[in-house]
Design a protein around this motif. Structure first.
Motif, PDB file in Angstrom:
ATOM      1  N   VAL A  29     154.080  54.025  71.549  1.00 51.29           N
ATOM      2  CA  VAL A  29     153.624  54.377  70.202  1.00 51.29           C
ATOM      3  C   VAL A  29     154.549  55.408  69.575  1.00 51.29           C
ATOM      4  O   VAL A  29     154.951  55.288  68.406  1.00 51.29           O
ATOM      5  CB  VAL A  29     152.178  54.893  70.249  1.00 51.29           C
ATOM      6  CG1 VAL A  29     151.760  55.471  68.896  1.00 51.29           C
ATOM      7  CG2 VAL A  29     151.225  53.775  70.660  1.00 51.29           C
ATOM      8  N   ALA A  30     154.902  56.443  70.334  1.00 51.96           N
ATOM      9  CA  ALA A  30     155.769  57.495  69.805  1.00 51.96           C
ATOM     10  C   ALA A  30     157.133  56.941  69.399  1.00 51.96           C
ATOM     11  O   ALA A  30     157.667  57.289  68.337  1.00 51.96           O
ATOM     12  CB  ALA A  30     155.933  58.609  70.840  1.00 51.96           C
TER      13      ALA A  30
ATOM     14  N   ILE B 118     144.693  58.397  60.291  1.00 49.93           N
ATOM     15  CA  ILE B 118     144.349  58.309  61.708  1.00 49.93           C
ATOM     16  C   ILE B 118     144.164  56.843  62.054  1.00 49.93           C
ATOM     17  O   ILE B 118     143.516  56.102  61.313  1.00 49.93           O
ATOM     18  CB  ILE B 118     143.030  59.044  62.033  1.00 49.93           C
ATOM     19  CG1 ILE B 118     142.949  60.413  61.356  1.00 49.93           C
ATOM     20  CG2 ILE B 118     142.849  59.185  63.538  1.00 49.93           C
ATOM     21  CD1 ILE B 118     141.580  61.072  61.458  1.00 49.93           C
ATOM     22  N   VAL B 119     144.711  56.416  63.175  1.00 49.21           N
ATOM     23  CA  VAL B 119     144.460  55.051  63.645  1.00 49.21           C
ATOM     24  C   VAL B 119     144.017  55.099  65.098  1.00 49.21           C
ATOM     25  O   VAL B 119     144.424  55.979  65.859  1.00 49.21           O
ATOM     26  CB  VAL B 119     145.706  54.140  63.517  1.00 49.21           C
ATOM     27  CG1 VAL B 119     146.156  54.040  62.070  1.00 49.21           C
ATOM     28  CG2 VAL B 119     146.840  54.610  64.413  1.00 49.21           C
ATOM     29  N   GLU B 120     143.158  54.159  65.461  1.00 52.71           N
ATOM     30  CA  GLU B 120     142.795  53.973  66.858  1.00 52.71           C
ATOM     31  C   GLU B 120     143.774  52.976  67.459  1.00 52.71           C
ATOM     32  O   GLU B 120     143.867  51.831  67.009  1.00 52.71           O
ATOM     33  CB  GLU B 120     141.371  53.448  66.990  1.00 52.71           C
ATOM     34  CG  GLU B 120     140.936  53.241  68.433  1.00 52.71           C
ATOM     35  CD  GLU B 120     139.552  52.658  68.559  1.00 52.71           C
ATOM     36  OE1 GLU B 120     139.291  52.009  69.595  1.00 52.71           O
ATOM     37  OE2 GLU B 120     138.731  52.842  67.638  1.00 52.71           O
TER      38      GLU B 120
ATOM     39  N   ALA C  80     146.483  57.831  67.080  1.00 52.54           N
ATOM     40  CA  ALA C  80     147.734  58.353  66.543  1.00 52.54           C
ATOM     41  C   ALA C  80     147.426  58.809  65.122  1.00 52.54           C
ATOM     42  O   ALA C  80     146.691  58.126  64.395  1.00 52.54           O
ATOM     43  CB  ALA C  80     148.823  57.286  66.551  1.00 52.54           C
ATOM     44  N   LEU C  81     147.942  59.949  64.746  1.00 50.71           N
ATOM     45  CA  LEU C  81     147.629  60.464  63.420  1.00 50.71           C
ATOM     46  C   LEU C  81     148.801  61.208  62.812  1.00 50.71           C
ATOM     47  O   LEU C  81     149.672  61.718  63.523  1.00 50.71           O
ATOM     48  CB  LEU C  81     146.405  61.370  63.456  1.00 50.71           C
ATOM     49  CG  LEU C  81     146.459  62.646  64.300  1.00 50.71           C
ATOM     50  CD1 LEU C  81     145.634  63.739  63.649  1.00 50.71           C
ATOM     51  CD2 LEU C  81     145.916  62.373  65.694  1.00 50.71           C
TER      52      LEU C  81
ATOM     53  N   THR D  72     149.550  51.861  60.860  1.00 48.48           N
ATOM     54  CA  THR D  72     148.563  50.782  60.802  1.00 48.48           C
ATOM     55  C   THR D  72     148.975  49.547  61.592  1.00 48.48           C
ATOM     56  O   THR D  72     148.154  48.668  61.848  1.00 48.48           O
ATOM     57  CB  THR D  72     148.296  50.385  59.338  1.00 48.48           C
ATOM     58  OG1 THR D  72     149.537  50.074  58.693  1.00 48.48           O
ATOM     59  CG2 THR D  72     147.616  51.519  58.588  1.00 48.48           C
ATOM     60  N   VAL D  73     150.237  49.471  62.009  1.00 47.86           N
ATOM     61  CA  VAL D  73     150.694  48.352  62.827  1.00 47.86           C
ATOM     62  C   VAL D  73     150.189  48.495  64.262  1.00 47.86           C
ATOM     63  O   VAL D  73     149.951  47.502  64.950  1.00 47.86           O
ATOM     64  CB  VAL D  73     152.230  48.242  62.795  1.00 47.86           C
ATOM     65  CG1 VAL D  73     152.724  47.159  63.750  1.00 47.86           C
ATOM     66  CG2 VAL D  73     152.723  47.974  61.373  1.00 47.86           C
TER      67      VAL D  73
END
Length: 286
Positions: A131-132, A109-111, A81-82, A142-143
């Motif tokens: 996520v969305a 950007i997070v994985e 997600a970015l 970051t969560v």
């Protein structure tokens, strides 16, 4: 109201798109969902990148874009997600973000790491939707995942420049509904490398020494009816700013499109050679 877009290769025959929309509304009843397209060619990352690049900017800042193309989780295909250009993207890390991020770098950007709580063979439905909706409710990236600095880059999306030979070598990245062939060569790159010189663009056995700014420029409106030019081939910088090979007033049911008539397909090479302005037989760039 949260705005969420969907870009997938699911098509519309099966239940997938409806299930994803239902899951979004179950999580976030006030969401507004917009379909960008569900007709991406199966697993075609380059086509996805082109469509995303040329659609996301039309949406307001803060829009969340779910991208479901080649999204099955694997060691080589993480989920990310970015935040980029004021927009959020939830997608696989398979290179599809390359075309957008080549000009605008992501802010964060997070994985995504919620997979340990979710077993799924349909990650767009079970992971990307969660996520969305989390982002739409104001959640911090970051969560949902560990911050990373890099994303996978798709090399074929970027054209190559041979400075010594004054040449750009690109390729076909998309074929539109009219059969027009869109390349990855941008007008900016063309101008930066060409510097106003004469040129020849070559696609298979066809060549072009002029690039139009409008389709109907191929017709001489002062002396002829436009329909006399139906079926003429031309090169143009399209509305997205990319070099396109087209057929004037193409109709796939009658005249045909550039793809079929010129035999051009996805990944076919397109080259542009630049010459001195005094070279004969070439039209200088206006």
């Amino acid at each position: 109201m949260s705005l969420i877009t969907l870009t997938t290769d699911f098509g519309t025959k099966d239940h997938f798109v409806g299930a994803v929309k239902g899951a979004i509304y179950s999580e976030l009843s006030e969401a507004k969902i917009v379909d960008i397209t569900h007709e991406i060619a199966p697993f075609n990352i380059t086509e996805t990148a082109y469509i995303l690049k040329n659609s996301y900017k039309s949406f307001p800042k803060g829009t969340i874009h779910i991208v479901g193309v080649d999204s099955e989780l694997s060691a080589d295909n993480k989920h990310i997600a970015l935040e980029l250009d004021g927009h959020y993207f939830v997608c696989p890390d398979n290179g599809l973000i390359s075309m957008i991020a080549s000009e605008i770098k992501p802010t964060k950007i997070v994985e995504i790491n919620i997979h340990d709580r979710i077993e799924s063979s349909f990650p767009v439905l079970d992971v990307f939707v969660q996520v969305a909706c989390f982002i739409a409710r104001g959640g911090n990236l970051t969560v949902i995942g560990k911050e990373i600095k890099a994303f996978k880059k798709l090399i074929e999306i970027q054209p190559k420049v041979n400075q010594a030979q004054n040449q750009i070598i690109g390729g076909v990245v998309y074929i539109d509904n009219y059969g027009n062939v869109i390349t990855n060569i941008s007008k900016k790159m063309f101008n930066d490398i060409g510097k106003g010189r004469a040129f020849k663009a070559t696609a298979r056995r066809y060549s072009f020494s002029k690039i139009f700014t409008k389709y109907n420029e191929v017709a001489d409106n002062s002396t002829h009816e436009n329909h006399q030019y139906d079926g003429h081939k031309l090169a143009i910088f399209n509305a997205a700013g990319f070099l396109e090979i087209a057929i004037y007033r193409s109709n796939l049911d009658t005249v045909g499109g550039a793809s079929s008539l010129l035999g051009l397909g996805y990944r076919d090479a397109i080259s542009i050679d630049f010459y001195n302005e005094t070279t004969p037989d070439f039209t200088p760039i206006s």
